[in-house]
Design a protein around this motif. Structure first.
Motif, PDB file in Angstrom:
ATOM      1  N   ASN A  13      40.420  36.226  51.992  1.00  0.00           N
ATOM      2  CA  ASN A  13      39.626  37.297  51.384  1.00  0.00           C
ATOM      3  C   ASN A  13      40.446  38.085  50.377  1.00  0.00           C
ATOM      4  O   ASN A  13      39.921  38.500  49.338  1.00  0.00           O
ATOM      5  CB  ASN A  13      39.081  38.235  52.465  1.00  0.00           C
ATOM      6  N   LYS A  14      41.724  38.310  50.674  1.00  0.00           N
ATOM      7  CA  LYS A  14      42.589  39.045  49.752  1.00  0.00           C
ATOM      8  C   LYS A  14      42.737  38.282  48.438  1.00  0.00           C
ATOM      9  O   LYS A  14      42.650  38.861  47.354  1.00  0.00           O
ATOM     10  CB  LYS A  14      43.954  39.268  50.398  1.00  0.00           C
ATOM     11  N   ALA A  15      42.940  36.963  48.535  1.00  0.00           N
ATOM     12  CA  ALA A  15      43.070  36.142  47.330  1.00  0.00           C
ATOM     13  C   ALA A  15      41.769  36.140  46.536  1.00  0.00           C
ATOM     14  O   ALA A  15      41.783  36.248  45.298  1.00  0.00           O
ATOM     15  CB  ALA A  15      43.457  34.712  47.708  1.00  0.00           C
ATOM     16  N   ALA A  16      40.636  36.059  47.227  1.00  0.00           N
ATOM     17  CA  ALA A  16      39.345  36.077  46.537  1.00  0.00           C
ATOM     18  C   ALA A  16      39.117  37.419  45.860  1.00  0.00           C
ATOM     19  O   ALA A  16      38.584  37.487  44.750  1.00  0.00           O
ATOM     20  CB  ALA A  16      38.218  35.784  47.528  1.00  0.00           C
ATOM     21  N   LYS A  71      41.421  39.434  44.709  1.00  0.00           N
ATOM     22  CA  LYS A  71      42.279  39.483  43.518  1.00  0.00           C
ATOM     23  C   LYS A  71      41.664  38.697  42.364  1.00  0.00           C
ATOM     24  O   LYS A  71      41.693  39.129  41.213  1.00  0.00           O
ATOM     25  CB  LYS A  71      43.672  38.940  43.837  1.00  0.00           C
ATOM     26  N   ARG A  72      41.091  37.519  42.688  1.00  0.00           N
ATOM     27  CA  ARG A  72      40.444  36.721  41.634  1.00  0.00           C
ATOM     28  C   ARG A  72      39.264  37.470  41.035  1.00  0.00           C
ATOM     29  O   ARG A  72      39.076  37.482  39.819  1.00  0.00           O
ATOM     30  CB  ARG A  72      39.990  35.378  42.195  1.00  0.00           C
ATOM     31  N   ARG A  73      38.439  38.099  41.900  1.00  0.00           N
ATOM     32  CA  ARG A  73      37.287  38.863  41.394  1.00  0.00           C
ATOM     33  C   ARG A  73      37.728  40.040  40.542  1.00  0.00           C
ATOM     34  O   ARG A  73      37.142  40.321  39.497  1.00  0.00           O
ATOM     35  CB  ARG A  73      36.422  39.351  42.551  1.00  0.00           C
ATOM     36  N   ALA A  74      38.789  40.737  40.958  1.00  0.00           N
ATOM     37  CA  ALA A  74      39.291  41.884  40.203  1.00  0.00           C
ATOM     38  C   ALA A  74      39.824  41.436  38.845  1.00  0.00           C
ATOM     39  O   ALA A  74      39.592  42.107  37.825  1.00  0.00           O
ATOM     40  CB  ALA A  74      40.366  42.616  40.987  1.00  0.00           C
ATOM     41  N   ALA A  75      40.537  40.311  38.812  1.00  0.00           N
ATOM     42  CA  ALA A  75      41.069  39.798  37.551  1.00  0.00           C
ATOM     43  C   ALA A  75      39.932  39.393  36.619  1.00  0.00           C
ATOM     44  O   ALA A  75      39.981  39.663  35.408  1.00  0.00           O
ATOM     45  CB  ALA A  75      41.993  38.614  37.804  1.00  0.00           C
ATOM     46  N   ALA A  76      38.904  38.750  37.161  1.00  0.00           N
ATOM     47  CA  ALA A  76      37.758  38.354  36.335  1.00  0.00           C
ATOM     48  C   ALA A  76      37.027  39.582  35.798  1.00  0.00           C
ATOM     49  O   ALA A  76      36.616  39.612  34.632  1.00  0.00           O
ATOM     50  CB  ALA A  76      36.802  37.485  37.151  1.00  0.00           C
ATOM     51  N   GLU A  77      36.882  40.608  36.636  1.00  0.00           N
ATOM     52  CA  GLU A  77      36.222  41.842  36.195  1.00  0.00           C
ATOM     53  C   GLU A  77      37.045  42.543  35.116  1.00  0.00           C
ATOM     54  O   GLU A  77      36.497  43.041  34.129  1.00  0.00           O
ATOM     55  CB  GLU A  77      35.999  42.778  37.393  1.00  0.00           C
ATOM     56  N   ALA A  78      38.372  42.566  35.270  1.00  0.00           N
ATOM     57  CA  ALA A  78      39.238  43.179  34.263  1.00  0.00           C
ATOM     58  C   ALA A  78      39.145  42.417  32.947  1.00  0.00           C
ATOM     59  O   ALA A  78      39.074  43.037  31.869  1.00  0.00           O
ATOM     60  CB  ALA A  78      40.676  43.220  34.764  1.00  0.00           C
ATOM     61  N   LYS A 138      43.452  35.887  66.695  1.00  0.00           N
ATOM     62  CA  LYS A 138      44.244  36.698  65.769  1.00  0.00           C
ATOM     63  C   LYS A 138      44.682  35.863  64.568  1.00  0.00           C
ATOM     64  O   LYS A 138      44.639  36.324  63.427  1.00  0.00           O
ATOM     65  CB  LYS A 138      45.465  37.267  66.493  1.00  0.00           C
ATOM     66  N   HIS A 139      45.089  34.620  64.833  1.00  0.00           N
ATOM     67  CA  HIS A 139      45.510  33.733  63.748  1.00  0.00           C
ATOM     68  C   HIS A 139      44.348  33.458  62.798  1.00  0.00           C
ATOM     69  O   HIS A 139      44.521  33.465  61.575  1.00  0.00           O
ATOM     70  CB  HIS A 139      46.061  32.429  64.334  1.00  0.00           C
ATOM     71  N   ALA A 140      43.157  33.219  63.355  1.00  0.00           N
ATOM     72  CA  ALA A 140      41.982  32.968  62.518  1.00  0.00           C
ATOM     73  C   ALA A 140      41.633  34.193  61.684  1.00  0.00           C
ATOM     74  O   ALA A 140      41.278  34.077  60.500  1.00  0.00           O
ATOM     75  CB  ALA A 140      40.790  32.566  63.384  1.00  0.00           C
ATOM     76  N   VAL A 141      41.746  35.378  62.275  1.00  0.00           N
ATOM     77  CA  VAL A 141      41.443  36.611  61.547  1.00  0.00           C
ATOM     78  C   VAL A 141      42.432  36.821  60.407  1.00  0.00           C
ATOM     79  O   VAL A 141      42.038  37.160  59.282  1.00  0.00           O
ATOM     80  CB  VAL A 141      41.436  37.820  62.511  1.00  0.00           C
ATOM     81  N   THR A 142      43.721  36.611  60.665  1.00  0.00           N
ATOM     82  CA  THR A 142      44.707  36.794  59.603  1.00  0.00           C
ATOM     83  C   THR A 142      44.535  35.754  58.504  1.00  0.00           C
ATOM     84  O   THR A 142      44.716  36.060  57.326  1.00  0.00           O
ATOM     85  CB  THR A 142      46.145  36.730  60.148  1.00  0.00           C
TER      86      THR A 142
END
Length: 128
Positions: A98-101, A103-110, A88-92
């Protein structure tokens, strides 16, 4: 350091969990088989690259402390709660990465879309 591989049915798939125990800590990784593997498939898995990948994944997993139970030995528990906590710890942890990545992809796309819109606006303003 000791390693334990446990195969169980989670209600939908057959799952193998590899646990590494050392110094009161446990690290774990899982492999989903899908259908019930026969002995030949398990032997091929244990001798192949998939088990090496699973062991490497378990070594890289974050360690979780093991809580000893007084009445039962660890060998009788099957897949341990410490292994479940480690998974569970590894999954979280992966979900956070993945969430941070994302956000970075969304910011770059914007930023790319803003630059495209700005260039298009300048081209219109110049009469092109």
């Amino acid at each position: 350091m000791s390693g334990v591989f446990t195969l169980y049915h989670d209600g939908r798939f057959w799952v193998g969990v590899y646990e590494i125990h050392e110094d009161g800590l446990v690290r774990a990784a899982r492999h989903v088989f899908g259908a019930e593997p026969n002995n030949a498939e398990l032997a091929a898995f244990a001798a192949g690259r998939d088990f090496v990948r699973l062991a490497d994944e378990a070594r890289e997993a974050p360690p979780v402390p093991v809580h000893k139970r007084a009445k039962r030995s660890y060998d009788d528990e099957g897949i341990g709660t410490a292994a479940q906590r480690a998974l569970k710890h590894a999954v979280t942890e992966r979900a956070t990465e993945n969430k941070a990545a994302r956000k970075r992809r969304a910011a770059a796309e914007a930023a790319r879309r803003r630059a495209l819109a700005k260039a298009k606006s300048r081209a219109k303003h110049r009469g092109r």
